[in-house]
Scaffold this motif. Structure first.
Motif, mmCIF file in Angstrom:
data_model
loop_
_atom_site.group_PDB
_atom_site.id
_atom_site.type_symbol
_atom_site.label_atom_id
_atom_site.label_comp_id
_atom_site.label_asym_id
_atom_site.label_seq_id
_atom_site.Cartn_x
_atom_site.Cartn_y
_atom_site.Cartn_z
ATOM 1 N N TRP A 113 0.846 -1.203 0.000
ATOM 2 C CA TRP A 113 0.000 0.000 0.000
ATOM 3 C C TRP A 113 0.884 1.259 0.000
ATOM 4 N N ILE A 168 -7.996 7.073 -4.212
ATOM 5 C CA ILE A 168 -8.079 6.146 -3.082
ATOM 6 C C ILE A 168 -9.192 6.489 -2.092
ATOM 7 N N HIS A 193 -6.019 -2.968 -4.257
ATOM 8 C CA HIS A 193 -5.238 -1.850 -4.782
ATOM 9 C C HIS A 193 -3.769 -1.998 -4.397
ATOM 10 N N PRO A 247 -2.304 -2.657 -8.200
ATOM 11 C CA PRO A 247 -2.848 -1.317 -8.446
ATOM 12 C C PRO A 247 -3.344 -1.107 -9.866
ATOM 13 N N VAL A 281 -7.123 -0.917 -10.555
ATOM 14 C CA VAL A 281 -7.825 0.365 -10.412
ATOM 15 C C VAL A 281 -7.315 1.361 -11.450
ATOM 16 N N TRP A 282 -6.023 1.513 -11.567
ATOM 17 C CA TRP A 282 -5.431 2.517 -12.449
ATOM 18 C C TRP A 282 -5.833 2.342 -13.911
ATOM 19 N N ILE A 300 -11.179 3.853 -6.188
ATOM 20 C CA ILE A 300 -11.330 2.572 -5.503
ATOM 21 C C ILE A 300 -12.813 2.285 -5.257
ATOM 22 N N TYR A 331 -14.307 0.845 -8.335
ATOM 23 C CA TYR A 331 -13.813 -0.527 -8.499
ATOM 24 C C TYR A 331 -14.543 -1.474 -7.551
#
Length: 250
Positions: free
Chosen positions: A85, A101, A217, A221, A224-225, A231, A234
């Protein structure tokens, strides 16, 4: 000692044992019932089923070679996920990160609570595998049986490096172990740079989905990206009630 499933008199597709790494590998493409067909072999031999997906530039029958990945026993999800994270926040680090986020901050929010499986994890895995094959989402997938203690250890045992641009496979398998314990996941399919999981205890509320999304995430990641603005989006679109989790690393 690894038992050759072919010697057990089971109803298996044609296949053979391979070495470095050790696995049983089918000769022909998987069918929707293949995962369920492999379960008796797991009970008899202790080898866990997985679908190994061939790609244009990668085939599991010739590109196998045990990469130098760390042992999942050397890692703990409660340490791995906070570290990942923090790494993701440092890697993103632009002015849009706070929006991405939300509702979380850059401080690790902690592990999502465990959930009760809605069905037997193996039954769920067989259903997810069949659905993916029927939908044509696994391409040229071949059945594999891997001599590991649990499904979560399959990527590390194979020396899979599909997430190498983000993390070593050993820590990721430690996270998979935690998800296996908390959500009843099974490693259904491995691609060159993608991982498909079945989930017997998916999140059923937005609060649960958001907590799991934070872990995703950190774990991957790009999920999501590469496809969602936040987030929260998602969590709602990809996790709420979903028995299939998929991860892809750029």
């Amino acid at each position: 000692m690894v038992i050759n499933p072919n010697a057990l008199g089971l109803d298996l597709p044609p296949g053979a044992m391979r070495v470095q790494p050790s696995l049983w590998y089918a000769n022909e493409p998987a069918q929707p019932n293949t995962w369920a067909q492999l379960l008796p072999a797991r009970e008899a031999s202790g080898m866990h089923p997985v679908l190994l997906v061939n790609g244009k530039d990668h085939t599991w029958d010739r590109d196998l070679g045990l990469a130098q990945v760390s042992d999942p026993d050397d890692h703990d999800a409660e340490e791995v996920l906070p570290a990942l994270w923090d790494h993701v926040q440092a890697e993103d680090g632009d002015e849009d990160d706070a929006d991405t986020i939300a509702p979380f901050t850059t401080v690790w929010p902690g592990l999502a609570p465990a959930a009760e499986p809605e069905a037997d994890p193996d039954v769920t895995a067989a259903g997810v595998a069949a659905g993916l094959l029927e939908a044509g989402q696994l391409g040229d997938a071949r059945a594999g049986l891997i001599p590991v203690r649990r499904s979560a250890d399959i990527p590390a045992a194979l020396g899979w490096t599909g997430a190498c641009n983000h993390a070593d496979t050993g820590p990721l398998s430690a996270v998979l172990r935690s998800w296996e314990d908390r959500f009843g996941i099974r490693v259904v399919a491995l691609h060159f740079d993608r991982l498909d999981l079945s989930v017997a205890a998916p999140p059923r509320t937005m609060a649960e989905a958001l907590a799991v999304a934070a872990e995703h995430h950190a774990f991957c990641p790009d999920n999501v990206w590469q496809g969602y603005d936040t987030i929260r989006e998602y969590a709602e679109s990809a996790l709420l009630g979903r028995q299939h989790w998929t991860f892809w690393w750029d």
